[in-house]
Design a protein around this motif. Structure first.
Motif: not given
Length: 512
Positions: A219-234, A295-300
């Protein structure tokens, strides 16, 4: 050598405030990999000039009793020695090293930390999960286009996952969850097999970890989701190389990736373009954690940043050298929150800083952070009064040891807490012995200056105090007042006699 100085003199000329450099280095000691990044300032632009990385997998060596496997410890120390060679030509003030989840969990009496600092040649700060999250956000935000949009930032490390909601350059809510690519892979895929049951169980375990904070971030009303570090970059590298997503990571591309892993059936059978051999053993755990977050944070869709904790460290280092220290804002906020008497704190700080300027050389307190810590302790020494006057120094120390203090490492918080605990009455040696060895003697000496400053202003009068002479040699302290002043102030004389007894228990010899 004795110097004459009034309380109007704030800083010694030898202070590290004059430090200015163009090259900075940040070292990130993670649970999966150790990283070093070196940056150089080109006018007002930070240019990365060197990066080193070693897949140490420190988290693999953490034993059930929280000790570290000797072979893994040696692997880490060998890496730090190599890093230390790279740092030899960089001023110590321009280097900052931090340890994260696994370093936080090692419980061996500080033995590994001492060895690690010796191998690296620099102090290592063990930072809290929320401080790690703040630095991650700082690094990610600097890599994004300017703007005030609300962002959800996700960083999956080897032993922990950080979630941050922020707006523009300012992080807001921050959480550190006890799950990462190394810990989840060890827990759920230890035999190397990748089954549907194991993947579902891993995702369920991760979802349970997210559950207490899920609603806040959804419910944070975020406009963009961003990931960082090795796992996500891989993961981004794999889904992009295989044509499953043109930009970033989508929910659909992540689902295809899980199917590929299940089809492989075993870590040794994973053959994915874009996946490095060293990442393969911890890849299934990282996939499970990210899938649960989607799944938990409804990220598309998750945008991926190439900047994270270590870049955040670099930008903060630059801020320190340019007198933009977030710790000052943290102290100001805490003092205001707990209703500290700002006028009294300012009077004590002026006296303490003047005393420090007289003894900085003799007591080896010339680092810029020595002056900062003393000043901050002056500002915060009475925050425990908001709880109770009885034992307020203990209440204040507890707050400082356990509060969320952006910008402060755990040892720095412990140092402030020890100073506040010991600023009055009996000197508690246990509070000092719990600090890293390199902080114990500076903290002891700074605390003595704090105690004297508080004593001189115990009457809480706005009247200025006399000019003092302070002379120190090792554990000997001599305070000289103007002629007849102590005779005219018998209460101060009595308090100094009592203080001499208190300081004697701490190994000091006070004469006045």
């Amino acid at each position: 050598m004795r110097q004459r100085l009034s309380t109007d003199s704030i800083m010694g000329t030898e202070s590290a405030d004059s430090f200015e450099t163009a090259t900075y280095a940040a070292i990130d000691l993670g649970s999966n990999s150790f990283h070093i990044v070196v940056g150089r300032m080109d006018k007002d632009r930070l240019v990365m000039v060197d990066r080193l990385r070693d897949s140490v997998r420190l988290g693999e060596g953490l034993q059930p009793d929280k000790s570290l496997d000797p072979a893994v410890a040696q692997r880490a120390l060998d890496c730090l020695e190599r890093f230390g060679q790279r740092l030899r030509d960089i001023p110590p003030e321009a280097v900052r090293a931090v340890g994260t989840n696994t370093m936080r969990r090692i419980n061996d009496g500080g033995a590994f930390l001492r060895s690690a600092e010796q191998a690296l040649g620099h102090p290592i700060e063990i930072i809290s999960g929320t401080e790690e999250a703040r630095l991650v956000y700082l690094g990610v935000a600097h890599g994004l286009a300017a703007g005030n949009e609300t962002r959800l930032v996700i960083d999956i490390g080897g032993g922990s996952t950080e979630l941050i909601l922020g707006q523009g350059m300012e992080p807001g809510k921050r959480d550190s969850l006890y799950m990462g690519c190394v810990s989840m892979s060890r827990l759920m895929f230890s035999d190397g097999r990748i089954t549907e049951d194991a993947m579902n169980s891993a995702m369920l375990r991760a979802a349970l970890e997210v559950r207490p904070v899920r609603q806040c971030y959804r419910s944070g009303n975020w406009e963009r989701a961003v990931g960082s570090s090795g796992t996500i970059r891989s993961i981004r590298s794999v889904v992009k190389t295989n044509g499953w997503s043109e930009e970033g990571i989508t929910a659909a591309s992540l689902k295809k990736l899980r199917k590929k892993l299940l089809k492989a059936g075993h870590i040794d059978n994973i053959e994915l373009d874009g996946l490095s051999d060293e990442r393969r053993p911890v890849f299934p755990g990282g996939i499970a954690v990210l899938s649960a977050l989607f799944d938990s944070l409804a990220i598309e869709k998750l945008q991926v940043s190439d900047m994270a904790l270590r870049e955040g460290l670099l930008y903060e280092l630059i801020g320190y050298s340019r007198h933009q220290d977030v710790r000052g804002r943290t102290v100001e906020s805490l003092a205001k929150r707990f209703g500290a008497d700002s006028a009294q704190a300012q009077r004590i700080e002026m006296t303490a800083t003047a005393l420090l300027s007289q003894v900085a050389r003799g007591w080896n307190l010339t680092q810029n952070d020595h002056a900062h810590m003393l000043g901050w302790a002056c500002q915060l020494h009475e925050i425990g009064l908001s709880i109770s006057h009885s034992g307020f120094h203990k209440h204040g120390a507890y707050i400082l040891a356990n509060a969320d203090m952006p910008g402060f490492s755990r040892p720095q918080q412990a140092m402030l807490a020890a100073m506040v605990y010991n600023h009055r009455r009996k000197f508690a040696e246990g509070a000092l012995r719990s600090l890293p060895e390199y902080l114990q003697e500076p903290t002891r000496r700074l605390t003595a200056l704090l105690r004297l400053s508080v004593l001189l202003h115990r009457g809480r009068s706005p009247d200025s105090k006399p000019m003092l002479y302070l002379d120190v040699e090792k554990s000997r302290i001599r305070v000289s007042f103007p002629d007849q002043w102590l005779d005219d102030h018998p209460l101060t004389r009595a308090e100094l006699e009592q203080e001499a007894a208190y300081l004697a228990n701490a190994g000091f010899k006070l004469r006045f």
